[in-house]
Design an enzyme around this catalytic site. Structure first.
Site, PDB file in Angstrom:
ATOM      1  N   GLU A 116      41.079  44.568  38.911  1.00  0.00           N
ATOM      2  CA  GLU A 116      41.847  45.703  39.799  1.00  0.00           C
ATOM      3  C   GLU A 116      40.831  46.799  39.957  1.00  0.00           C
ATOM      4  O   GLU A 116      40.400  47.500  40.868  1.00  0.00           O
ATOM      5  CB  GLU A 116      42.972  46.129  39.366  1.00  0.00           C
ATOM      6  CG  GLU A 116      44.213  45.230  39.503  1.00  0.00           C
ATOM      7  CD  GLU A 116      45.438  45.831  39.239  1.00  0.00           C
ATOM      8  OE1 GLU A 116      46.353  45.887  39.882  1.00  0.00           O
ATOM      9  OE2 GLU A 116      45.561  45.848  37.778  1.00  0.00           O
ATOM     10  N   GLU A 144      48.743  38.252  36.414  1.00  0.00           N
ATOM     11  CA  GLU A 144      49.939  39.072  35.871  1.00  0.00           C
ATOM     12  C   GLU A 144      51.252  38.238  35.924  1.00  0.00           C
ATOM     13  O   GLU A 144      52.169  38.552  35.200  1.00  0.00           O
ATOM     14  CB  GLU A 144      50.185  40.600  36.357  1.00  0.00           C
ATOM     15  CG  GLU A 144      49.006  41.315  35.913  1.00  0.00           C
ATOM     16  CD  GLU A 144      47.485  41.325  36.660  1.00  0.00           C
ATOM     17  OE1 GLU A 144      46.794  42.052  36.680  1.00  0.00           O
ATOM     18  OE2 GLU A 144      47.363  40.438  37.326  1.00  0.00           O
TER      19      GLU A 144
END
Length: 262
Positions: free
Chosen positions: A113, A133
């Protein structure tokens, strides 16, 4: 030190920031995120750096967020962590400096990210990417769902966000997530940073605003929703079980979230 800073070249226009937690494959913790924020703020105040290269120490970019830090944190701490990461990403996106991610080894989760927020990504041919995730019962809460979709399209984003699968540099390049795959990512990052630092600063800033600024203006609603869903998974979902299972090296036992989202 969790963050190393180096000025390269004959001037002071290029700065290299090295994520320095090799024992944890450079996983991002609160100290590191705060260090990046403070360093970027200082560089902007000094008004000297035009290009900033972000890389990882000892062969990895960053293998995600620090799971140990999140696993036992109360909900208010999780919200604080998410806010701190969001502030860092906003800072990078709105900075007049140009950021280049030099990626080797693992570039996963929160590390991926972070790279997505930078202006340019150059990767080693053997680097490994992913937003895993979902394997922990959570979702990428640091702009990952929105930027992955914006850059690679909803089908590609869905494939990797929903499965948690890793993918190669070649695949990342094919999806437009990195601009170059090379056996010498640092040398290429320095070369490109040198070309950028030689340009007009107002021109660079105008171009960055037109590329990333307009993109973010479109994504604002989605970024807000991403944060809300991320925090909701800690309150109503099964994030605790997913994180605990990861720490205990076992398969999670989910209730399948009966009633979630109703």
């Amino acid at each position: 030190m969790v963050l190393l800073e180096q000025t390269v070249g004959s001037g002071s226009e290029i700065v290299v920031l090295t994520i320095n937690r090799p024992h944890a494959k450079n996983a991002l913790n609160g100290e590191l995120v705060e260090g990046l924020k403070q360093t970027i703020n200082r560089l902007e105040q000094e008004d000297r750096a035009m290009a900033v290269i972000i890389k990882g120490a000892e062969g990895n970019f960053a293998a995600g967020a620090d799971i140990k830090e999140m696993a036992t944190a109360p909900e208010e701490k999780i919200a604080e962590i998410a806010g701190r990461v969001g502030d860092l990403h906003e800072q990078i996106a709105s900075s007049p400096m140009i950021f280049i991610s030099c990626i080797e080894g693992y570039c996963l989760g929160g590390g991926f990210e972070l790279s997505l927020v930078t202006d340019i990504r150059i990767a080693h041919a053997d680097a490994t990417f992913g937003l895993p995730e979902v394997n922990l019962g959570i979702l990428p809460g640091g702009w990952g769902t929105q930027l992955f979709t914006a850059l690679a399209g909803s089908s590609n984003a869905g494939h990797y966000l929903l499965s948690g699968e890793f993918f190669s540099s070649e695949r990342a390049h094919g999806m437009g997530l990195v601009s170059l795959c090379t056996d010498e990512p640092y040398e290429e990052s320095l070369r490109l940073a040198g070309k950028i630092a030689a340009q007009s600063r107002p021109a660079l800033w105008a171009i960055k605003q037109l590329i990333s600024g307009q993109q973010l203006s479109v994504l604002r609603k989605g970024l807000k929703s991403e944060r809300e869903h991320f925090l909701a998974l800690f309150k109503d979902g099964e994030a605790r079980e997913g994180l605990a299972a990861f720490m205990e090296k076992r398969q999670p036992t989910y209730s399948r979230g009966a009633g979630y989202g109703e």
